[in-house]
Scaffold this motif. Structure first.
Motif, short mmCIF file in Angstrom:
data_model
loop_
_atom_site.label_atom_id
_atom_site.label_comp_id
_atom_site.label_asym_id
_atom_site.label_seq_id
_atom_site.Cartn_x
_atom_site.Cartn_y
_atom_site.Cartn_z
N LYS A 1 -22.63 -0.03 -37.83
CA LYS A 1 -23.51 -1.00 -37.16
C LYS A 1 -22.72 -2.12 -36.51
O LYS A 1 -21.88 -2.76 -37.14
N ASN A 2 -23.03 -2.35 -35.23
CA ASN A 2 -22.50 -3.49 -34.49
C ASN A 2 -23.52 -4.61 -34.47
O ASN A 2 -24.71 -4.41 -34.79
N ALA A 3 -23.07 -5.79 -34.05
CA ALA A 3 -23.99 -6.93 -33.97
C ALA A 3 -23.50 -7.90 -32.91
O ALA A 3 -22.30 -8.01 -32.65
N PHE A 4 -24.44 -8.61 -32.31
CA PHE A 4 -24.13 -9.74 -31.44
C PHE A 4 -24.03 -10.95 -32.36
O PHE A 4 -24.99 -11.28 -33.06
N GLN A 5 -22.88 -11.63 -32.36
CA GLN A 5 -22.60 -12.61 -33.40
C GLN A 5 -22.07 -13.91 -32.81
O GLN A 5 -21.27 -13.90 -31.87
#
Length: 947
Positions: free
Chosen positions: A358-362
């Motif tokens: 899982k990727n995320a905008f952080q």
């Protein structure tokens, strides 16, 4: 993407990565390269990959830098995420056990052998364990067939020959528990609370690699052996070998050492662990009375699982993502450098989480204890501003220029990259299928595709990034009676408020195209002097300044720079020093030549050149780096730092506000508190002692006086000595010296520094400081005092400290199991006065402080009575020579050595005599140093928890 790595201590941090650890570039020459979006990303032809019949993967590359060395990695696609309930912490424990007895290297033989050939434990030989992986690191000499063979035997033993005796497992419990102890503290306590929300519903919230104290103390031997048997197997392994040796030899070694290893008959499936979606916005607001810093973190996790980049289209999309990150971070940097900054630093990116899938905008920021909501609001607003208005053409073009400049630099040095920097991309290819197309392909592909990326493509990304589900907000910071804790309702209200704000578009002001508004009147060269032995040239300029340069071919696109003049703050009165000490580092925050930091950043787009100004205790100076192409820019920056440093009270206050936010709660950290208390104990009687600055100290810092004193210190360039090392065009460099350095004012002051009468506390003293709730202590033992400088004696004393480090690891760690790490360092200096220092330090449990101090002193007494053994001295000498031979081929080594030779008034030719000096060291030399310097008493500092 880059993943979080857990090494010796659990450190939680994330970083931004470019595809395959490279940056991107575009030039007109390759803009017509044919491109099919569905084509697969190729594998670099310089690396040979393969898979043995048992499933083991290998990566091999011949790389000549550094000479006579090969970097070996054993990569296990298994980490703490695979632990059963009775195995918490055992993936990491297994890493330790591979250094504690294998079929061919019994207890301590492995480290002992490697030290005998110059490989240091910790500094060179190492390993790390994360959630999903375990990686063993072994650099080995490649010019000796026997050493190379032993290196491959070592990594083979790690793969399947660990002995795992009951006795050694029990012996290692203490060491791992000490590592566990080191990781305890405010950050760990808060993380335990927010991780279940951040990694909601996943095993990643339950499988921190360090494990639990209870399990580390009580696990059964069978539990560890089961982990080794289940997961250390060829089909989950890769061997990476990159170095100065032919590919055929390396491939033959891999096949002979790993081809016969068998997989289990019924191997356990290697599962992948997802990070479930959630509709809620999870908010974690955690505080701790020992937390020194306040942080804000915002995550928008993807709804779908991540996939590796495998096609041209994937790679191109990653370029678009990198442009997005660069532009939004440029905006955040402008905010932090503006008036009333809401955070010490802030950044945003799209990338990996702890979960592979899982990727995320952080977004993240460090702020003041009272500024968390303001910082979160700023991050949210800037994300929303991009969503509503997008980026603009000017910032888009600057981001492309910066990416071009970085990639061109990497491409020019593609054949001179160190093996240590290459192996990581192959490790990541095996573990996460990150592409490894090689620099040639990346350069050509990006030359073709970067010009085709449109602003609309970048602006479109944020629509997928920002969402109201899968959202997590984490606030961490200090807990104090007078500090009102942020409430969850306030965070929710802020999240809703920002969506409806009337945000204006980002205003991108035009900037000048030239740093220099007026060219200086050119000076001249009065004298040339070459040193063929050192390969240097020294110029005497018409204003009296000196320039020493050395042209090298170590890197194609690197030039390093340094400069100094004696004086520094030693020439200030005590009152001036105390008033300006905390202001000096903020002098450059105002920019130069009428351009503020924000404008300068924009003007420098596409250029790689930076200059740092400093005013130290005994000298003032400048340092920096550039490329051959941007050498003139470096000279212009240098000239302007002498003649046109801006004065801007608002810019300084912005700097002071960030410092106050950073320093505001520093003393709540037991470790910082101990450092400050010991510093005051040893140096507090100096009329110039300041200790760690406080928020009040920053308010009282006299910026106006600091600026006036800066002008004094940099008024005479004639007593400066400038140094340049790298791939310089000599004719061009000489011309630039005439234009930008010889034109600086020269007054013939020839200043030197002043030395006060104050000397630090010496003799035998003991200071116990109690701070903190965790059961962890640390010990510092300092032998220091006046002496008469002797270069050989200085070398003997520093070598004695290296010997003692070996003995302390053997005794305190391996025999006693009482520490995770311990070490000693020493030096004898001749500036500002002749002085020696010998320092010993280690962390441990409070119950073991006295016992381990006694064990340390026993080792010291042995060195005083008998000196080191010949065997231990040879280990130190071997390591020093290997490091020296590698350093000799680096620009940074030469810059440091040339400058220090003049600064410390030593003979620069000794740079080339170091190997002889090492070989001439004897046991008697170190024995004499021990008798002379370790018998004059010592200062003991002990940090214990509060009772």
């Amino acid at each position: 993407m880059k993943k979080l790595i857990f090494s010796t201590v659990v450190l939680l941090c994330l970083s931004i990565a470019f595809p395959s650890n490279a940056q991107v570039v575009a030039t007109k020459s390759d803009s017509k390269l044919k491109y099919n979006p569905k084509d697969p990303i190729p594998t670099d032809p310089n690396v040979k990959t393969g898979k043995l019949a048992n499933g083991l993967t290998y990566y091999i590359q011949n790389n000549p830098k550094p000479e006579n060395k090969v970097e070996l990695r054993l990569v296990i696609n298994a980490g703490s995420i695979l632990e059963d309930e009775d195995q918490l912490g055992l993936a990491h424990f297994m890493e330790h056990m591979c250094f504690n007895g294998t079929k061919n290297f019994k207890k301590n033989e492995l480290v002992d052998y490697l030290q005998s050939i110059g490989v240091k434990f910790g500094a060179h030989l190492n390993a790390y364990t994360s959630f999903d992986q375990t990686v063993y690191i072994l650099p080995i000499p490649s010019d000796d067939p026997e050493k190379l063979e032993q290196g491959f035997q070592i990594i083979e033993d790690w793969a399947h020959n660990a002995l795992l005796t009951d006795e050694e497992i029990d012996n290692e419990r203490g060491v791992v528990l000490e590592e566990y102890r080191l990781g305890k503290g405010a950050d760990e306590r808060m993380m335990q609370k927010y991780l279940p929300k951040m990694m909601y519903g996943s095993m990643y919230a339950k499988r921190l690699p360090i494990g639990t104290k209870e399990n580390l103390e009580t696990f059964k031997y069978e539990s560890l052996k089961r982990f080794y048997n289940d997961w250390y197997r060829p089909d989950l392994m890769a061997v990476v070998a990159v170095g100065d040796i032919d590919v055929a030899t390396l491939e033959a070694k891999i096949k002979s050492h790993f081809g016969h290893i068998k997989n289990p008959k019924n191997p356990r499936p290697r599962p992948s662990f997802d990070l479930p979606n959630h509709k809620e916005t999870f908010i974690a607001i955690e505080s701790d009375k020992e937390a020194p810093f306040s942080n804000v973190r915002l995550l928008f996790k993807d709804k779908v699982n991540s996939k590796p980049d495998v096609t041209y289209a994937d790679y191109r999309k990653s370029m678009v993502e990198n442009l997005f990150s660069q532009m939004i971070n440029n905006r955040l940097d402008e905010i932090r450098n503006g008036e009333n900054p809401p955070f010490v630093y802030g950044f945003t990116y799209y990338g990996g989480t702890y979960a592979r899938t899982k990727n995320a905008f952080q977004s993240q920021a460090m702020t003041s204890p009272t500024g968390q909501l303001d910082a979160l609001k700023t991050l949210l607003k800037e994300n929303e501003r991009v969503r509503k208005h997008g980026f603009f053409e000017g910032e888009f073009n600057r981001a492309k220029k910066d990416i071009v400049a970085r990639m061109e630099r990497a491409f020019k040095d593609k054949d001179k990259m160190e093996s240590e920097r290459i192996v990581g991309s192959y490790v990541n290819n095996f573990l996460e299928q990150n592409p490894i197309p090689g620099m040639e392909w990346r350069f050509a592909f990006i030359n073709s595709q970067l010009p085709t990326i449109t602003l609309d493509e970048v602006n479109a990304l944020i629509k997928d990034y920002i969402k109201e589900d899968n959202r997590v907000v984490i606030l961490t910071g200090p807990e104090k009676d007078d500090l009102e804790k942020v409430k969850e309702a306030e965070v929710l209200e802020l999240l809703n408020t920002v969506k409806t704000m009337d945000l204006k578009p980002y205003e991108d002001k035009a900037v000048a195209t030239s740093l220099m508004t007026k060219m200086p009147i050119k000076g001249s060269i009065k004298e040339y002097k070459t040193d063929e032995t050192l390969g240097t040239t020294t110029l005497v300029l018409s204003n009296g300044a000196k320039v020493t340069y050395k042209k090298t071919e170590f890197k194609n696109d690197e030039v390093l720079f340094d400069a100094f003049s004696y004086g520094g703050t030693s020439l200030y009165t005590d009152e001036e020093y105390l008033a300006t000490n905390n202001a000096n580092r903020g002098l450059t925050e105002a920019g130069i030549n009428g351009f503020d930091k924000i404008e300068l950043g924009k003007m420098m787009s596409g250029k790689i050149a930076n200059v740092r100004l400093s005013i130290g205790t005994y000298s003032e100076g400048l340092s920096g780096n550039t490329t051959p192409k941007d050498l003139e820019t470096l000279f212009q920056l240098t000239h302007l730092h002498f003649t046109a440093l801006n004065k801007d009270e608002k810019a300084f206050r912005s700097y002071a506000d960030k410092q106050k936010a950073f320093l505001g709660n520093l003393m709540s950290s037991p470790q910082f508190y101990f450092q400050n208390a010991m510093s005051e104990f040893m140096y507090g009687k100096s009329p110039r002692y300041t200790g760690f600055p406080t928020a009040e100290d920053m308010d009282n810092a006299d910026y106006n006086l600091a600026y006036e004193k800066y002008k004094e210190r940099f008024a005479d360039a004639g007593d400066f000595h400038f140094y340049f090392v790298g791939n310089v065009d000599e004719e061009k460099l000489v011309s630039l010296c005439e234009t930008y350095l010889a034109s600086l004012p020269g007054k013939g002051s020839n200043e030197t520094y002043k030395v006060t009468d104050f000397r630090p506390l010496t003799g035998s003293h003991k200071k116990i400081i109690e701070k903190g709730e965790d059961p962890k202590s640390s010990v510092r033992m300092t032998y220091h005092g006046p002496t008469e400088y002797d270069e050989k004696e200085a070398h003997a004393l520093s070598s004695l400290a290296e010997v003692l480090t070996i003995k302390l690891i053997e005794k305190l760690r391996e025999e006693e199991g009482g520490v995770y790490g311990a070490g000693a360092n020493a030096r004898i200096s001749n500036m500002p006065y002749d002085w020696y220092s010998f320092n010993i330090s280690f962390p441990c449990g409070p119950e073991n402080v006295d016992k381990l101090i006694a064990a340390t002193l026993k080792e010291v007494d042995e060195l005083i009575a008998n000196g080191p053994t010949e065997k231990d001295l040879e280990k130190v000498k071997k390591a020093q020579i290997l490091d020296y031979q590698e350093d000799l081929k680096t620009n940074r080594f030469w810059l440091r050595q040339l400058k220090n030779a003049d600064y410390l008034k030593k003979d620069a030719h000794n740079i080339l005599k170091f190997e002889n000096a090492v070989n001439s060291l004897t046991v008697t030399d170190l024995h004499n140093a021990a008798k002379k310097y370790l018998t004059q008493g010592y200062i003991t500092g002990i940090h214990n928890p509060e009772k």
